[in-house]
Design an enzyme around this catalytic site. Structure first.
Site, PDB file in Angstrom:
ATOM      1  N   CYS A   1       1.792  -1.838   2.003  1.00  0.00           N
ATOM      2  CA  CYS A   1       2.498  -1.596   3.494  1.00  0.00           C
ATOM      3  C   CYS A   1       3.413  -2.891   3.746  1.00  0.00           C
ATOM      4  O   CYS A   1       4.456  -3.280   3.181  1.00  0.00           O
ATOM      5  CB  CYS A   1       1.481  -1.364   4.645  1.00  0.00           C
ATOM      6  SG  CYS A   1       2.336  -0.713   6.109  1.00  0.00           S
TER       7      CYS A   1
ATOM      8  N   HIS B   1      -1.622   2.942   2.855  1.00  0.00           N
ATOM      9  CA  HIS B   1      -2.766   2.297   2.832  1.00  0.00           C
ATOM     10  C   HIS B   1      -4.115   2.816   1.890  1.00  0.00           C
ATOM     11  O   HIS B   1      -4.717   3.656   2.384  1.00  0.00           O
ATOM     12  CB  HIS B   1      -3.643   2.037   4.181  1.00  0.00           C
ATOM     13  CG  HIS B   1      -2.635   1.322   5.191  1.00  0.00           C
ATOM     14  ND1 HIS B   1      -2.817  -0.011   5.204  1.00  0.00           N
ATOM     15  CD2 HIS B   1      -1.687   1.427   5.790  1.00  0.00           C
ATOM     16  CE1 HIS B   1      -2.016  -0.615   5.910  1.00  0.00           C
ATOM     17  NE2 HIS B   1      -1.193   0.217   6.399  1.00  0.00           N
TER      18      HIS B   1
ATOM     19  N   GLU C   1      -7.021   1.401   0.950  1.00  0.00           N
ATOM     20  CA  GLU C   1      -8.315   1.170   1.707  1.00  0.00           C
ATOM     21  C   GLU C   1      -8.604   1.960   2.866  1.00  0.00           C
ATOM     22  O   GLU C   1      -9.424   1.905   3.412  1.00  0.00           O
ATOM     23  CB  GLU C   1      -8.124  -0.502   2.111  1.00  0.00           C
ATOM     24  CG  GLU C   1      -7.400  -0.639   3.447  1.00  0.00           C
ATOM     25  CD  GLU C   1      -5.880  -0.795   3.431  1.00  0.00           C
ATOM     26  OE1 GLU C   1      -5.365  -1.295   4.422  1.00  0.00           O
ATOM     27  OE2 GLU C   1      -5.378  -0.550   2.440  1.00  0.00           O
TER      28      GLU C   1
END
Length: 215
Positions: free
Chosen positions: A84, A208, A210
């Site tokens: 990001c 993202h 994660e």
């Protein structure tokens, strides 16, 4: 896990550090969070996560010595991943978080000096447009699930096991410029790079990972 590469998750005061660290640990990686440029210089791989403004993040990285340490690791071919804002910082410049030049009148044109990034890739990170070519309006920030598109012949190791059309989680208001290093794109008002790769060692993703579970 003994013998695993030590992955430095760079702390430059911009969130998601623990989520990124936990993601690597969950798949058997040896990740650790650090703000120390000496530790970054010794790591076997480097991850630059982040949520926040380009200018503020770049200023912190320059002040702490992280910027120089990361540049040297990328140049040395050490595996690198920008997430990001971390992707944005891979480019030469960004406009996010910049302010009018000192001494300018409030009534002046408002010209600003762009913030300087890692310059691993060329170009300026700019705001996502609010309308597409037909005039349709899009909500900014771009938040939520969206797909990445790429040529099935793509050989980037980052996309091994991932097919065109796979969905990932995004949250951003700015987008990187298109370059020959773009390997996947996503469309929100316009197409923008969602995965970049060069030298098969340096990568950046707009989404993202994660927050995207198995994919």
């Amino acid at each position: 896990m003994p013998g695993q590469p030590r992955i430095a998750v760079v702390d430059y005061c911009k969130g998601n550090l623990k989520s990124v660290e936990r993601g690597f640990l969950a798949i058997g990686g040896e990740a650790f969070i650090t703000d120390d440029p000496d530790m970054i210089a010794k790591a076997d791989a480097v991850v630059l996560p982040g949520v926040g403004a380009f200018a503020d993040a770049a200023a912190t990285m320059r002040r702490t010595g992280q910027m120089d340490a990361i540049r040297k690791r990328i140049a040395a071919g050490v595996p690198f991943l920008g997430i990001c804002l971390g992707l944005h910082l891979m480019y030469e410049e960004g406009v996010e978080g910049t302010h009018p030049r000192k001494g300018d009148s409030p009534l002046f044109s408002g010209e600003v000096d762009n913030a300087q990034g890692l310059a691993a890739l060329p170009g300026v990170v700019m705001p996502l447009p609010k309308t597409d070519a037909s005039g349709k309006t899009y909500k900014i920030p771009h938040v939520g699930w969206n797909s990445i598109e790429f040529d099935e012949a793509c050989t980037s190791p980052l996309l091994t096991g991932i097919g065109p059309g796979e969905y990932f989680y995004f949250t951003h208001s700015y987008a990187a410029p298109d370059t020959p290093c773009t390997v996947a794109t996503t469309t929100h008002a316009e197409a923008f790079p969602s995965v970049v790769s060069f030298r098969d060692t340096a990568f950046g993703v707009q989404f993202h990972p994660e927050k995207t579970s198995d994919a």
